[in-house]
Design a protein around this motif. Sequence first.
Motif, mmCIF file in Angstrom:
data_model
loop_
_atom_site.group_PDB
_atom_site.id
_atom_site.type_symbol
_atom_site.label_atom_id
_atom_site.label_comp_id
_atom_site.label_asym_id
_atom_site.label_seq_id
_atom_site.Cartn_x
_atom_site.Cartn_y
_atom_site.Cartn_z
ATOM 1 N N VAL A 6 -27.839 8.187 -19.829
ATOM 2 C CA VAL A 6 -29.219 7.946 -20.246
ATOM 3 C C VAL A 6 -29.287 7.913 -21.763
ATOM 4 C CG1 VAL A 6 -31.572 8.845 -20.170
ATOM 5 C CG2 VAL A 6 -30.087 9.046 -18.157
ATOM 6 N N ALA A 7 -30.081 6.984 -22.301
ATOM 7 C CA ALA A 7 -30.192 6.782 -23.754
ATOM 8 C C ALA A 7 -28.828 6.389 -24.323
ATOM 9 C CB ALA A 7 -30.745 8.025 -24.440
ATOM 10 N N ALA A 8 -28.219 5.401 -23.707
ATOM 11 C CA ALA A 8 -26.845 5.028 -24.022
ATOM 12 C C ALA A 8 -26.687 4.269 -25.330
ATOM 13 C CB ALA A 8 -26.262 4.202 -22.877
ATOM 14 N N THR A 9 -27.789 3.937 -26.013
ATOM 15 C CA THR A 9 -27.670 3.276 -27.316
ATOM 16 C C THR A 9 -28.001 4.213 -28.467
ATOM 17 O OG1 THR A 9 -29.926 2.407 -27.084
ATOM 18 C CG2 THR A 9 -28.107 0.956 -26.427
ATOM 19 N N GLY A 10 -28.261 5.487 -28.184
ATOM 20 C CA GLY A 10 -28.502 6.464 -29.237
ATOM 21 C C GLY A 10 -27.201 6.926 -29.869
ATOM 22 N N GLY A 11 -27.313 7.824 -30.845
ATOM 23 C CA GLY A 11 -26.126 8.279 -31.565
ATOM 24 C C GLY A 11 -25.099 8.928 -30.664
ATOM 25 N N ILE A 12 -25.519 9.859 -29.835
ATOM 26 C CA ILE A 12 -24.604 10.504 -28.893
ATOM 27 C C ILE A 12 -24.371 9.615 -27.680
ATOM 28 C CG2 ILE A 12 -24.390 12.452 -27.286
ATOM 29 C CD1 ILE A 12 -25.693 14.193 -29.455
ATOM 30 N N GLY A 13 -25.401 8.897 -27.249
ATOM 31 C CA GLY A 13 -25.254 8.023 -26.093
ATOM 32 C C GLY A 13 -24.175 6.970 -26.272
#
Length: 221
Positions: A6-13
């Motif tokens: 989930v939220a795979a385009t964020g910094g950790i994602g």
Amino acid sequence: MKLTIVAATGGIGRQLLGQAVAAGHEVTAVVRNPAGLSAPVRVVAADLATAEPTALAAAVAGADAVLSGLGARSSAEAGVAWRGTRAVAEAMRTAGVQRLVVVSAAPIGTVPSPNRPHPPKHDPGDGPFMRYLGAPLTRTFLRAHYADLARMEELLRDGDLDWTVLRPPRLTDKPLTGTYRTSIDRNVHGGITVSRADVAHGMLAALERPDTVRHTVGIAN
């Protein structure tokens, strides 16, 4: 493993996605804007700020675990962590998926939430600097963000999923080292920073660690 990120385009994602694919996992990525994703994975478009559990059912169905890098990027987005996690958790229950790993923040153990209005004043892993200067300052400047994460953690504690919450201190963009430290139910003593890459590595590693189920995990370089 079959993983939903989930939220795979964020910094950790992004780090989660890259490491999971490199490790040979079968990945479904949940993102708000699929155009920002180039990895060869199954993609489900959803805005976690407003997503309904039914919209996420297809994303989590059949998964062995769900990993979430969800978090507010600005004060205006505060609330996305607990609301999005609530939708994900409900979709997981509907689909019969139990394992969930999320990222929070090191000071959250001392942040009030609706059903926990009087948390401990200090995390047992914090040294004098973090207890009396670092944590109080970050709680002041990131009040809305931390209230959001505290409510997210409360949601998981009160639920029935097999969750793990990783609590990193200040995040950096340094490369993966794999030599980070972890502590169960407390922050890492002397831990000031950790890279997003190492947090992602720790989240994936938690899937193989039964001792982390329904526990918080401090992580730091």
